[in-house]
Design a protein around this motif. Structure first.
Motif, short mmCIF file in Angstrom:
data_model
loop_
_atom_site.label_atom_id
_atom_site.label_comp_id
_atom_site.label_asym_id
_atom_site.label_seq_id
_atom_site.Cartn_x
_atom_site.Cartn_y
_atom_site.Cartn_z
N ARG A 1 -1.93 -2.74 -5.22
CA ARG A 1 -1.81 -1.59 -4.32
C ARG A 1 -2.41 -1.87 -2.94
NH1 ARG A 1 -2.75 4.09 -7.59
NH2 ARG A 1 -1.35 3.67 -9.35
N TYR B 1 -0.50 6.74 1.83
CA TYR B 1 -0.43 6.93 0.38
C TYR B 1 -1.71 6.52 -0.34
CZ TYR B 1 4.50 7.49 1.48
OH TYR B 1 5.69 7.92 2.03
N ARG B 2 -2.63 5.88 0.38
CA ARG B 2 -3.93 5.55 -0.22
C ARG B 2 -4.93 6.68 -0.01
NH1 ARG B 2 -4.98 0.73 -2.01
NH2 ARG B 2 -7.21 1.02 -1.60
N TRP C 1 3.95 2.68 -8.43
CA TRP C 1 3.27 1.75 -7.54
C TRP C 1 3.59 0.30 -7.91
CZ3 TRP C 1 0.18 2.67 -3.30
CH2 TRP C 1 -0.16 4.01 -3.06
N ASP D 1 0.83 -1.21 0.00
CA ASP D 1 0.00 0.00 0.00
C ASP D 1 0.86 1.25 0.00
OD1 ASP D 1 1.04 -0.21 2.51
OD2 ASP D 1 -0.88 -0.15 3.57
N ARG D 2 2.14 1.09 -0.30
CA ARG D 2 3.06 2.21 -0.45
C ARG D 2 3.68 2.19 -1.84
NH1 ARG D 2 6.68 2.89 4.97
NH2 ARG D 2 5.01 2.81 6.53
N PRO D 3 3.96 3.35 -2.41
CA PRO D 3 4.65 3.37 -3.71
C PRO D 3 6.08 2.84 -3.56
CG PRO D 3 3.60 5.49 -3.24
CD PRO D 3 3.57 4.70 -1.96
#
Length: 341
Positions: free
Chosen positions: A99, A78-79, A95, A44-46
Motif C-alpha cells: 500500500r 486514500y491513506r 488494495w 497508495d491507491r486502491p
C-alpha cells in the motif's frame, strides 16, 4: 505458425541445455513482466472501490474526495483514515499487495527514517520515509526499460553503420572508421555533466544522449561480417542481376551478420543498465526523487547505519546483472557453430 529451420532448432535446443542461462531468462522475464504492472502491485491507491453501489478505479483515474462523501474537491488521499472510514461505511476497497507508491511517505513509522524492515515496510524505508521495496520494483522497471530502449537504439545505429562500412568499403569505410575513432574518444561522462548543468535530465533526454555514444559496440562485428559476405558468389550474382543494393544488404547479407549480433545483445543490455545506475548514483541521471537502482545505492551510501539500504541496493543490482550475464553466455554458446553442428 512459425516454422524454424533445423539450424535454429539446434540452437534453441543448445540454449535449453544451458540450465543456468535458460532459467535466468525465465527469471528475468518474470521480473520484467512483474515490474511492468508495478502500479497493480505497489500503490497508495486502491485498485477498485465499491461505494454506494458504484464502482471506481482510482488506479486509473483521479477522484475528488467529495465522490466518497468528503469535504474537499481535491484528489482523494486514500491513506487518510478519514477517507478510508467514509469508504468502509458505504462499501469496500480492493488494495494492492503493497500500500505504498514510489514517493509515498510513511508517517506512521515506529522509529525515525530510515526505518528498519517491518510488517508494513518489508525492506524498510529510506531517509525520507519511502518504502524501499516499492521503489525497488519501480526502479527495476525504469532500469530495464531504459536498457531495452538503449539496446534497441544502439543496435539499429551500430548495425546500420557497420553494414555501410563493410559493404561499400574503400573511402567510405576509411572515413567512417576515422570518425568512429574520434567519436569513441569523447569523454561521455564529462559531456553529460556539462549538459546536465544546462538542461534538466529526464528519461528520454538521457536515452538520446547515451544512444549517441553506445552504438559503436556492434560496428566492428557487423562490419567484418558484411566485408566477408559481400564476396560470396550469391551476393555477386545478385549484384549482376541488378538487385537493388539496399535489398542485397538487408535480405542476403544482414541475416548472416545478425547471428553474431544477437550474441552481444544481452551484454549491451547489461552495460546499458549499469550506465543508468552509475549516472543516478553520481547524481547526473534521472530527475531527483525518481525511483531507480542508482538512487537506492545513493541512499545506502548516505545512510551507512541503515544496512538494509546498502544490502538491498547491492544484491538487487548484482542479481539483475548476473541474470543478464548468464543469459548472454547461454546465447553465445547456442550460436557457437562448433556446438550446433
Amino acid at each position: 505458425m512459425i516454422t524454424l529451420t533445423p539450424l535454429m532448432q539446434r540452437r534453441l535446443e543448445q540454449f535449453r541445455k544451458n540450465k543456468r542461462g535458460f532459467y535466468s531468462l525465465w527469471i528475468f522475464l518474470s521480473i520484467f513482466f512483474f515490474s511492468l504492472f508495478a502500479e497493480f502491485v505497489a500503490n497508495d491507491r486502491p485498485l477498485m472501490v465499491h461505494y454506494k453501489d458504484h464502482y471506481y478505479f482510482p488506479v486509473f483515474k483521479d477522484y475528488p474526495e467529495t465522490t466518497f462523501g468528503g469535504t474537499f474537491a481535491t484528489t482523494a488521499n486514500y491513506r487518510d483514515k478519514y477517507v478510508l472510514n467514509l469508504i468502509e461505511k458505504n462499501g469496500w476497497a480492493l488494495w494492492p499487495v503493497i500500500r505504498f507508491g514510489p514517493n509515498t511517505v510513511n508517517y506512521d513509522l515506529p522509529t525515525p527514517a530510515p526505518s528498519a524492515p517491518s510488517t508494513d515496510n518489508w525492506l524498510g524505508t529510506d531517509d525520507q520515509g519511502r518504502d524501499v521495496l516499492t521503489r525497488l520494483i519501480y526502479g527495476y522497471r525504469t532500469s530495464i526499460l531504459f536498457g531495452l530502449y538503449l539496446t534497441i537504439a544502439a543496435s539499429l545505429l551500430g548495425v546500420a553503420a557497420g553494414a555501410v562500412q563493410g559493404y561499400f568499403g574503400g573511402k567510405v569505410d576509411l572515413l567512417m572508421q576515422r570518425f568512429i575513432e574520434v567519436w569513441s574518444g569523447l569523454p561521455t561522462l564529462f559531456l553529460l555533466i556539462i549538459l546536465s548543468s544546462m538542461i534538466e535530465p529526464n528519461f528520454w533526454w538521457l536515452l538520446g544522449i547515451m544512444a549517441l555514444f553506445s552504438w559503436m559496440a556492434l560496428v566492428g562485428v557487423v562490419r567484418a561480417e558484411f566485408f566477408r559476405t559481400r564476396s560470396f558468389d550469391y551476393v555477386r550474382a545478385a549484384e549482376a542481376l541488378g538487385v537493388p543494393t539496399f535489398r542485397i544488404m538487408t535480405r542476403h547479407i544482414l541475416p548472416n551478420a545478425m547471428v553474431a549480433t544477437v550474441t552481444y545483445l544481452p551484454f549491451i543490455l547489461n552495460g546499458s543498465i549499469s550506465t543508468l545506475t552509475s549516472l543516478d548514483f553520481l547524481g547526473f541521471g534521472l530527475p531527483p526523487g525518481s525511483a531507480s537502482l542508482g538512487e537506492l545505492l545513493t541512499q545506502g551510501k548516505n545512510n551507512i547505519q541503515a544496512l538494509w539500504l546498502g544490502l538491498t541496493g547491492f544484491f538487487s543490482i548484482a542479481f539483475l546483472l548476473s541474470l543478464l550475464i548468464f543469459i548472454g553466455e547461454a546465447v553465445r554458446d547456442a550460436f557457437d557453430p562448433r556446438k550446433t553442428l
